[in-house]
Design a protein around this motif. Sequence first.
Motif, PDB file in Angstrom:
ATOM      1  N   ALA A 162       0.861  -1.181   0.000  1.00 37.19           N
ATOM      2  CA  ALA A 162       0.000   0.000   0.000  1.00 37.19           C
ATOM      3  C   ALA A 162       0.894   1.225   0.000  1.00 37.19           C
ATOM      4  O   ALA A 162       1.594   1.492   0.987  1.00 37.19           O
ATOM      5  CB  ALA A 162      -0.931   0.006   1.205  1.00 37.19           C
ATOM      6  N   GLU A 163       0.893   1.951  -1.105  1.00 36.74           N
ATOM      7  CA  GLU A 163       1.759   3.121  -1.257  1.00 36.74           C
ATOM      8  C   GLU A 163       1.137   4.344  -0.597  1.00 36.74           C
ATOM      9  O   GLU A 163      -0.055   4.619  -0.776  1.00 36.74           O
ATOM     10  CB  GLU A 163       1.966   3.404  -2.740  1.00 36.74           C
ATOM     11  N   VAL A 164       1.936   5.070   0.184  1.00 39.74           N
ATOM     12  CA  VAL A 164       1.463   6.317   0.783  1.00 39.74           C
ATOM     13  C   VAL A 164       1.460   7.399  -0.283  1.00 39.74           C
ATOM     14  O   VAL A 164       2.499   7.724  -0.873  1.00 39.74           O
ATOM     15  CB  VAL A 164       2.349   6.726   1.975  1.00 39.74           C
ATOM     16  N   LEU A 165       0.287   7.972  -0.525  1.00 41.83           N
ATOM     17  CA  LEU A 165       0.132   9.021  -1.534  1.00 41.83           C
ATOM     18  C   LEU A 165       0.267  10.410  -0.941  1.00 41.83           C
ATOM     19  O   LEU A 165       0.787  11.323  -1.585  1.00 41.83           O
ATOM     20  CB  LEU A 165      -1.233   8.893  -2.206  1.00 41.83           C
ATOM     21  N   ALA A 166      -0.234  10.586   0.273  1.00 43.43           N
ATOM     22  CA  ALA A 166      -0.231  11.926   0.869  1.00 43.43           C
ATOM     23  C   ALA A 166      -0.457  11.804   2.373  1.00 43.43           C
ATOM     24  O   ALA A 166      -1.021  10.811   2.865  1.00 43.43           O
ATOM     25  CB  ALA A 166      -1.316  12.801   0.243  1.00 43.43           C
ATOM     26  N   TRP A 167      -0.043  12.831   3.084  1.00 38.53           N
ATOM     27  CA  TRP A 167      -0.278  12.924   4.530  1.00 38.53           C
ATOM     28  C   TRP A 167      -0.651  14.366   4.831  1.00 38.53           C
ATOM     29  O   TRP A 167       0.153  15.272   4.703  1.00 38.53           O
ATOM     30  CB  TRP A 167       0.959  12.514   5.311  1.00 38.53           C
ATOM     31  N   GLY A 168      -1.895  14.586   5.212  1.00 38.73           N
ATOM     32  CA  GLY A 168      -2.346  15.901   5.623  1.00 38.73           C
ATOM     33  C   GLY A 168      -2.453  15.968   7.131  1.00 38.73           C
ATOM     34  O   GLY A 168      -2.847  14.991   7.776  1.00 38.73           O
ATOM     35  N   THR A 169      -2.104  17.091   7.715  1.00 39.86           N
ATOM     36  CA  THR A 169      -2.132  17.193   9.172  1.00 39.86           C
ATOM     37  C   THR A 169      -2.538  18.580   9.608  1.00 39.86           C
ATOM     38  O   THR A 169      -2.336  19.570   8.878  1.00 39.86           O
ATOM     39  CB  THR A 169      -0.747  16.832   9.756  1.00 39.86           C
ATOM     40  N   ALA A 170      -3.143  18.654  10.787  1.00 36.22           N
ATOM     41  CA  ALA A 170      -3.520  19.932  11.400  1.00 36.22           C
ATOM     42  C   ALA A 170      -3.387  19.758  12.904  1.00 36.22           C
ATOM     43  O   ALA A 170      -3.915  18.790  13.466  1.00 36.22           O
ATOM     44  CB  ALA A 170      -4.943  20.325  11.030  1.00 36.22           C
ATOM     45  N   THR A 171      -2.669  20.657  13.542  1.00 40.94           N
ATOM     46  CA  THR A 171      -2.405  20.565  14.973  1.00 40.94           C
ATOM     47  C   THR A 171      -2.872  21.817  15.679  1.00 40.94           C
ATOM     48  O   THR A 171      -2.666  22.930  15.193  1.00 40.94           O
ATOM     49  CB  THR A 171      -0.893  20.366  15.238  1.00 40.94           C
ATOM     50  N   GLU A 172      -3.533  21.614  16.812  1.00 47.38           N
ATOM     51  CA  GLU A 172      -4.007  22.748  17.604  1.00 47.38           C
ATOM     52  C   GLU A 172      -4.067  22.329  19.059  1.00 47.38           C
ATOM     53  O   GLU A 172      -4.489  21.212  19.378  1.00 47.38           O
ATOM     54  CB  GLU A 172      -5.385  23.201  17.125  1.00 47.38           C
ATOM     55  N   GLU A 173      -3.642  23.198  19.943  1.00 50.24           N
ATOM     56  CA  GLU A 173      -3.712  22.925  21.379  1.00 50.24           C
ATOM     57  C   GLU A 173      -5.095  23.291  21.917  1.00 50.24           C
ATOM     58  O   GLU A 173      -5.538  24.432  21.836  1.00 50.24           O
ATOM     59  CB  GLU A 173      -2.634  23.719  22.121  1.00 50.24           C
ATOM     60  N   PHE A 174      -5.805  22.287  22.448  1.00 55.41           N
ATOM     61  CA  PHE A 174      -7.040  22.527  23.177  1.00 55.41           C
ATOM     62  C   PHE A 174      -7.288  21.325  24.079  1.00 55.41           C
ATOM     63  O   PHE A 174      -6.791  20.227  23.823  1.00 55.41           O
ATOM     64  CB  PHE A 174      -8.223  22.768  22.233  1.00 55.41           C
ATOM     65  N   LEU A 175      -8.041  21.523  25.137  1.00 60.32           N
ATOM     66  CA  LEU A 175      -8.253  20.483  26.139  1.00 60.32           C
ATOM     67  C   LEU A 175      -9.567  19.775  25.866  1.00 60.32           C
ATOM     68  O   LEU A 175     -10.645  20.340  26.057  1.00 60.32           O
ATOM     69  CB  LEU A 175      -8.254  21.107  27.536  1.00 60.32           C
ATOM     70  N   ASP A 176      -9.479  18.525  25.408  1.00 61.40           N
ATOM     71  CA  ASP A 176     -10.674  17.727  25.132  1.00 61.40           C
ATOM     72  C   ASP A 176     -10.718  16.501  26.041  1.00 61.40           C
ATOM     73  O   ASP A 176     -11.684  16.268  26.742  1.00 61.40           O
ATOM     74  CB  ASP A 176     -10.689  17.297  23.664  1.00 61.40           C
ATOM     75  N   ARG A 177      -9.667  15.714  26.025  1.00 67.69           N
ATOM     76  CA  ARG A 177      -9.570  14.506  26.850  1.00 67.69           C
ATOM     77  C   ARG A 177      -8.195  14.490  27.499  1.00 67.69           C
ATOM     78  O   ARG A 177      -7.190  14.743  26.846  1.00 67.69           O
ATOM     79  CB  ARG A 177      -9.780  13.250  25.987  1.00 67.69           C
ATOM     80  N   TRP A 178      -8.154  14.125  28.776  1.00 68.79           N
ATOM     81  CA  TRP A 178      -6.865  14.097  29.456  1.00 68.79           C
ATOM     82  C   TRP A 178      -6.898  13.072  30.588  1.00 68.79           C
ATOM     83  O   TRP A 178      -7.952  12.702  31.098  1.00 68.79           O
ATOM     84  CB  TRP A 178      -6.510  15.481  29.998  1.00 68.79           C
ATOM     85  N   ARG A 179      -5.709  12.628  30.973  1.00 70.50           N
ATOM     86  CA  ARG A 179      -5.543  11.686  32.091  1.00 70.50           C
ATOM     87  C   ARG A 179      -4.182  11.940  32.710  1.00 70.50           C
ATOM     88  O   ARG A 179      -3.171  11.900  32.012  1.00 70.50           O
ATOM     89  CB  ARG A 179      -5.657  10.242  31.594  1.00 70.50           C
ATOM     90  N   THR A 180      -4.153  12.199  33.992  1.00 67.16           N
ATOM     91  CA  THR A 180      -2.883  12.444  34.650  1.00 67.16           C
ATOM     92  C   THR A 180      -2.177  11.121  34.912  1.00 67.16           C
ATOM     93  O   THR A 180      -2.826  10.083  35.068  1.00 67.16           O
ATOM     94  CB  THR A 180      -3.082  13.196  35.970  1.00 67.16           C
ATOM     95  N   PRO A 181      -0.839  11.105  34.953  1.00 66.60           N
ATOM     96  CA  PRO A 181      -0.094   9.858  35.179  1.00 66.60           C
ATOM     97  C   PRO A 181      -0.563   9.152  36.448  1.00 66.60           C
ATOM     98  O   PRO A 181      -0.725   9.769  37.508  1.00 66.60           O
ATOM     99  CB  PRO A 181       1.360  10.335  35.300  1.00 66.60           C
ATOM    100  N   GLY A 182      -0.798   7.859  36.329  1.00 70.83           N
ATOM    101  CA  GLY A 182      -1.238   7.055  37.452  1.00 70.83           C
ATOM    102  C   GLY A 182      -2.738   6.965  37.624  1.00 70.83           C
ATOM    103  O   GLY A 182      -3.227   6.135  38.405  1.00 70.83           O
ATOM    104  N   ASP A 183      -3.491   7.797  36.914  1.00 69.97           N
ATOM    105  CA  ASP A 183      -4.950   7.773  37.037  1.00 69.97           C
ATOM    106  C   ASP A 183      -5.519   6.674  36.143  1.00 69.97           C
ATOM    107  O   ASP A 183      -5.046   6.460  35.025  1.00 69.97           O
ATOM    108  CB  ASP A 183      -5.538   9.128  36.629  1.00 69.97           C
ATOM    109  N   VAL A 184      -6.550   5.985  36.628  1.00 78.17           N
ATOM    110  CA  VAL A 184      -7.137   4.885  35.873  1.00 78.17           C
ATOM    111  C   VAL A 184      -8.182   5.380  34.877  1.00 78.17           C
ATOM    112  O   VAL A 184      -8.557   4.662  33.956  1.00 78.17           O
ATOM    113  CB  VAL A 184      -7.764   3.846  36.829  1.00 78.17           C
TER     114      VAL A 184
END
Length: 461
Positions: A162-184
């Motif tokens: 399967a040949e990779v034809l393209a890679w599109g990306t968009a990055t933005e900082e916002f808080l949607d889902r998070w888990r602190t280390p050690g939290d279940v």
Amino acid sequence: MRGILSWGVHVPYRRLDRSTIAAVAGSGGGKGTRSAASYDEDTTTMGVEAARLTRRAAPEVEPSALWFATASPAYLDKTNATTVHAALRLSRATPAYDALGSVRSSMGALRAGLDGAAGGATLVVTADLRTGLPGGADEANGGDGAAAVLVGDEGSGAPVLAEVLAWGTATEEFLDRWRTPGDVRSKVWEERFGEVRYTALGIEAWEAALKQAELTADQVDHLIVTGTHSRACAAVVRKVGVSGDRLVDGLEATVGNTGAAHPLLLLSSALDRAKPGQVVALVVLADGADVVLLRATEALASHETARPVAEQIGAAGSVAYGKYLAWRGLLPVEPPRRPEPARPSASAAARTSDWKFGFVASERDDGTVHLPPSPHDQGPRPMAEAVGTVVTYTIDKLAYSPSPPVVFAVVDFDGGGRLPIELTDVDPADVAIGSRVEMTFRRMFTADGIHNYFWKARPQR
């Protein structure tokens, strides 16, 4: 041409029926099942299993690098990828790196693998354990699993499927889902906020990828949209302009969302069914958006997948909700009345690394195989891919185990060698003399924070 040379997936044998959750937890659950890693599985062992299948499909390729991505690592500080490296018996000159902590780590590992695979091949391994508090949506909708791909170019020694034809990306900082280390459990912000943000980012990355590949939406044959925000994924599906009959099943009803492993798991599922010339689009919403467009090559027509995704979904056994909670450490249960094992020795493990991690026996000139290996034999005998027959067994209800009883069996391996070994992914009532078994990499126990990894046998299904 650069792309995917082979792929492999590990879906744990056990399934949790969501309809059994509410009776115990008082809420939650739903329809369908989710995959549940056994008590002796973690992200490292599942990653090993997916990587083994990936290498089995392209045995002629020796990876020049290994990337391991997960949001639920078995170790911090220590590199988990080195355990995968040891189990696969890769060369000491092959570097192994972790990409940890977030769902998007898997896409970062895939991109690093593609960027670094010029003239060779990189093995990208992803795995995740998804859980949550009893009765919560994350517990019911999550899933456990692993997926791996071998990426490279035409000079790697294997054809690009399967040949990779393209890679599109968009990055933005916002808080949607998070888990602190050690939290279940993970925490989530108000859903509408994440839906609006992710939808805009997904469309931005989608349009960038189509433009780069000089394609239109109606030329996409298989569309994958995944992420941990289901409403945002549904919104992107509605807006990309690809007809619904081309949407790849997200496996929500059978496996659940496997987090960092899900993008490559769904991509593997799509490639299992793709035909030469077809275009596969992978859209991943996680702390931004990544869109990868791939085209299946003519070489795919002659490729045989080792254990397709659908086959693994079909071969499953159930697990009771109470036992699932105990496996996850969310329900403390009475331990066996036996002393807990001492912590494994780092020096002893280093001296026997080939045996402990690679399951390498020894062989005499006359063909006699010794397990464990004997220093008096003439050469090594790799046994990780060996299959064997149960010649006798016992069910031990007294020996220490995180999930008693322990099923021990004496196994005669095809081609020589006999070993008493623990069985896994099996119900005691189903064990029988004459049963055929294969090897699997598992965690024996954990003591003082040290995971004792070794090999077990499981029924050949």
